[in-house]
Structure formats: C-alpha cells, structure tokens
Design an enzyme around this catalytic site. Sequence first.
Site, PDB file in Angstrom:
ATOM      1  N   TYR A 142       0.869  -1.189   0.000  1.00  0.00           N
ATOM      2  CA  TYR A 142       0.000   0.000   0.000  1.00  0.00           C
ATOM      3  C   TYR A 142       0.897   1.228   0.000  1.00  0.00           C
ATOM      4  O   TYR A 142       1.858   1.292   0.773  1.00  0.00           O
ATOM      5  CB  TYR A 142      -0.897  -0.002   1.236  1.00  0.00           C
ATOM      6  CG  TYR A 142      -1.732   1.245   1.431  1.00  0.00           C
ATOM      7  CD1 TYR A 142      -1.474   2.105   2.485  1.00  0.00           C
ATOM      8  CD2 TYR A 142      -2.783   1.548   0.570  1.00  0.00           C
ATOM      9  CE1 TYR A 142      -2.251   3.256   2.690  1.00  0.00           C
ATOM     10  CE2 TYR A 142      -3.560   2.691   0.766  1.00  0.00           C
ATOM     11  CZ  TYR A 142      -3.289   3.535   1.817  1.00  0.00           C
ATOM     12  OH  TYR A 142      -4.040   4.668   2.011  1.00  0.00           O
ATOM     13  N   ASP A 237       9.373   2.859  -1.002  1.00  0.00           N
ATOM     14  CA  ASP A 237       8.373   3.513  -0.153  1.00  0.00           C
ATOM     15  C   ASP A 237       8.696   3.145   1.301  1.00  0.00           C
ATOM     16  O   ASP A 237       8.323   2.073   1.777  1.00  0.00           O
ATOM     17  CB  ASP A 237       6.956   3.061  -0.537  1.00  0.00           C
ATOM     18  CG  ASP A 237       5.918   3.742   0.332  1.00  0.00           C
ATOM     19  OD1 ASP A 237       4.707   3.540   0.089  1.00  0.00           O
ATOM     20  OD2 ASP A 237       6.312   4.469   1.274  1.00  0.00           O
ATOM     21  N   LYS A 265       5.230   9.226   8.608  1.00  0.00           N
ATOM     22  CA  LYS A 265       5.101   8.626   9.950  1.00  0.00           C
ATOM     23  C   LYS A 265       6.192   9.108  10.918  1.00  0.00           C
ATOM     24  O   LYS A 265       6.129  10.225  11.439  1.00  0.00           O
ATOM     25  CB  LYS A 265       5.052   7.106   9.824  1.00  0.00           C
ATOM     26  CG  LYS A 265       3.801   6.619   9.033  1.00  0.00           C
ATOM     27  CD  LYS A 265       3.758   5.122   8.920  1.00  0.00           C
ATOM     28  CE  LYS A 265       2.681   4.672   7.966  1.00  0.00           C
ATOM     29  NZ  LYS A 265       1.346   4.613   8.585  1.00  0.00           N
TER      30      LYS A 265
HETATM   31  P1  KE4 Z   1      -0.518   8.457   4.661  1.00  0.00           P
HETATM   32  O1  KE4 Z   1      -1.099   9.159   3.444  1.00  0.00           O
HETATM   33  O2  KE4 Z   1      -1.546   7.621   5.397  1.00  0.00           O
HETATM   34  O3  KE4 Z   1       0.267   9.393   5.573  1.00  0.00           O
HETATM   35  O4  KE4 Z   1       0.606   7.422   4.121  1.00  0.00           O
HETATM   36  C1  KE4 Z   1       0.234   6.458   3.168  1.00  0.00           C
HETATM   37  C2  KE4 Z   1       1.211   5.308   3.199  1.00  0.00           C
HETATM   38  C3  KE4 Z   1       2.183   5.229   2.214  1.00  0.00           C
HETATM   39  N1  KE4 Z   1       3.099   4.229   2.191  1.00  0.00           N
HETATM   40  C4  KE4 Z   1       3.085   3.268   3.162  1.00  0.00           C
HETATM   41  C5  KE4 Z   1       4.108   2.168   3.106  1.00  0.00           C
HETATM   42  C6  KE4 Z   1       2.115   3.301   4.198  1.00  0.00           C
HETATM   43  O5  KE4 Z   1       2.116   2.328   5.137  1.00  0.00           O
HETATM   44  C7  KE4 Z   1       1.159   4.331   4.223  1.00  0.00           C
HETATM   45  C8  KE4 Z   1       0.062   4.413   5.285  1.00  0.00           C
HETATM   46  N2  KE4 Z   1      -0.050   3.268   6.136  1.00  0.00           N
HETATM   47  C9  KE4 Z   1      -1.358   3.042   6.747  1.00  0.00           C
HETATM   48  C10 KE4 Z   1      -1.211   1.808   7.652  1.00  0.00           C
HETATM   49  N3  KE4 Z   1      -1.450   0.605   6.942  1.00  0.00           N
HETATM   50  C11 KE4 Z   1      -1.858   4.227   7.511  1.00  0.00           C
HETATM   51  C12 KE4 Z   1      -3.081   3.949   8.366  1.00  0.00           C
HETATM   52  C13 KE4 Z   1      -4.340   4.486   7.755  1.00  0.00           C
HETATM   53  O6  KE4 Z   1      -4.541   4.382   6.522  1.00  0.00           O
HETATM   54  O7  KE4 Z   1      -5.147   5.025   8.545  1.00  0.00           O
END
Ligand code: KE4
Length: 426
Positions: A142, A237, A265
């Site tokens: 993701y 990523d 994060k």
């Molecule tokens: P954000 O747009 O949520 O800040 O980041 C997206 C993203 C991009 N790349 C990786 C590897 C990520 O894990 C994420 C976001 N991770 C999720 C957890 N599986 C955030 C939790 C959520 O969607 O509320």
Amino acid sequence: MITNQQLFDRAQKFIPGGVNSPVRAFRSVGGTPRFITRGQGPRVWDVEGKEYIDYVCSWGPLLHGHAHPSVIKAVQAVAERGLSFGAPTALEVEFAEKLNQLMPSLEQVRLTSSGTEATMSAIRLARGFTGRSYIVKFEGCYHGHGDALLVKAGSGALTFGQPDSGGVPAELAAQTLVLEYNHIGQVEELFATQGDRIAAVIVEPVAGNMNMVLPKPGFLSRLRELTTAHGALLIFDEVMTGFRVALGGAQSLFGIHPDLTTLGKVIGGGMPLAAFGGRRDVMQYLAPVGPVYQAGTLSGNPVAVTAGLVNLHLAGENGVYDRLGDMTRAVTEGIVDIARTQGFAMSTCSLGGMFGLYFRETLPSNLTQVMESDKLTFNTFFQGMLEEGVYFAPSAFEAGFVSTVHTSVELDQTLTAAERVLKQMR
Ligand code: KE4
C-alpha cells in the site's frame, strides 16, 4: 460518562463510517472502535477511562511513544511563535540536512503533509523524469490513496492493472502493473517485454500493509539491477520502514541505494509531515526548477518539522535500535511461544520496532500466503487482548509497532494477557 459506542453512533452521523481513515472503524475485526482521549508513553486511554498498552503507535509515527516530553516541549515552544508562514524557514533547511545525514541517498528532499502526497509526487516525478508512463507495484503493498496506486493485479500477472477503488479510471489503472511481491521472475519477464516503457518500480522494501512480509534474499538487489539496466527509477516507499526498522531505514539494512525514497510517519513524530527525495538530477525536475509541478500550503510547516527534528534526534541516541529490536522480539516471540504451547499455529517476524504476527505455522512471503493465515482466530485474539487492555492493530493484515518507551512492565503485562486469552481460546 459517554461510551465508545455512543460516540461511534454520533460520529457516523456526520463522518462517513464514523472515522477519518477506514482501518480505524474496526470493520476487519468487528466490534466498536475505541475513542482515545489521551496517550502517555506506551499507553492510551479511551473515553470510558480504560487503559491500553498501545502496539499501534498511531500506525508507526510514535517511535518514542505518546506525548514524549522532549517532543511536546519543543512543539509548544515553536507553536508560540506562529503555526505556519507559507514561507521558507531555517527549520526546513535543518530538517533536509538531517534527513540527508541519516539517509545519504536523499541528495535532495521535498516535504509534504502525508505519505500519500509523497508517493503520488514521486510517481509523477518519475514519469516526468523518464518520459515514460508505466508504473510497477506489488500486490499487498500500500502506498497511500493516490489514484495511480489504488490498482490491483489484472487478470494475468503481467497484464495491466485494474482499479482497486471506486473513482479510479480504468485507463489510469492500466498504466500500473501489479506483480507478486518477492516474485523476481515476474519482474524479469515484465522488463524483458516492457522495460523501455516503465518509469518506475515502487516497493515497500519491507512490506507492512499486508501484515509484515520480509523481502526474500536477492529480491531488492535484483529490482535495483533491473531498473538500472532499463533506465527505470527504483522507488523505496519507506513511509512505514523509514527510521522505524533502523536509523537509516530499510535501505541501510539491505544496502540498496534507491533512486527515490518516500518517507512519513516517524519523520513527523505524530504531526502531519512526510517527504520524498533522492537523486539530485531527478529532484531537479521539480518546480520551481524543473517541469514537474508539486506543491503544498503546509509543506514543511514549522510545528510539524520541529516534532520531526526532535523525534529523529532521539532516534539517533546510542543503542536505541538495538534495545528497540530486543523489546520487539521479546514481545512477539513471547506471544508465539505461548501460542504454540497452547497448540496454536503462530509465527512472527520483526525488524527494529516493526513486527508481524500470524496465526499461521510459517511466515508468508506474498499476499496469497498472507490470506491463508487464520483471520478468525486473529480476530478472537485481538478482541480478547483488547479486553485485557492490550491494543493491537484492528486488522489481521496490518503490521504492529513497539516504541522506545515500551518497557519490561508492558512486556510482562502483554505476555500475561496473552497467556490468559490464548488459554480461553483453546
Ligand atoms: P498516509 O497518506 O496515510 O500518511 O501514508 C500512506 C502510506 C504510504 N506508504 C506506506 C508504506 C504506508 O504504510 C502508508 C500508510 N499506512 C497506513 C497503515 N497501513 C496508515 C493507516 C491508515 O490508513 O489510517
């Protein structure tokens, strides 16, 4: 006293699903989401006053736990000088230098307010720099909710992607090819036939969005060879793994130099802050220098950057990741030992403060194998541990996180709870 359920009922009136991010709705595990009122160190409390040991850590950002005194103090002080100026600040210069010092592949870096913005921008930049349109990603990874990345594998592994969400045009999805994580043969076959049309390969160097899946030996280095040989960019990523699995991220653990890296994060320490960066010649294609547009009102916001600077400074202290890795292994391997003693098939993997827990005899290496794990047993375990005051990610398909302020007190309480819950589950 208001209850979690009462708040959840109210929330659903004006917020879709009652949440501002879907995974928080507990739909994968069932039951009522906990409305958190405060966090302190390794613990959080919900509106009913119940206390939990937290292994979500806001999905990774809180490397040093909730409300770390040094982070809060610095944020309070900088906030009093104003929250945002929409103008450059010295803090952003210091932050860019710090990121380059910790992750030398970041010859230049641009800040954003979310991981999605970072990956979306990196994809556009790769397409602008190479003049090509195909993007390669892997099933189970993701990369945020940018249209180009909400794509699932087409009918055959080497066919073009299909939308993995409403609202994503099929024509756009078709520009993204989705392969099986850890299947280097598929990557070689694709590059052999489409290599000169591929702008970039984007990969989680350690997958954390299908629970945690480690790269097979040679997988990442072969991606590096193939992208270099065909003039495509390699994008790591590291939104989740960056400064979570090691001070230099996964790229420092595996010794791979990607062309671009996305971060999020941990670098924001709980504030909205993310980044993408890498080769100077690629980053120079970004506006205002080059033709690829990218922008953000609050990008590099002084309050978020201050939280990130303190978080990274604390991460650089001696022995932090050794202690963090030891604690993470003690928790996860302790749970697995108890589960196996009780007759459950369970396995685990971890790196630094990131872990995967599976109700499955052996560790999975791709999404198909992840989906073979026993989700129902996980859900029962999740609910039982929640009752015991231990808060894991509300999905069998998410990684978990330990902070540098989880101590033997949390370890003992977690293992005691696991013993009770798993005994009741037999
Ligand atoms: P954000 O747009 O949520 O800040 O980041 C997206 C993203 C991009 N790349 C990786 C590897 C990520 O894990 C994420 C976001 N991770 C999720 C957890 N599986 C955030 C939790 C959520 O969607 O509320």
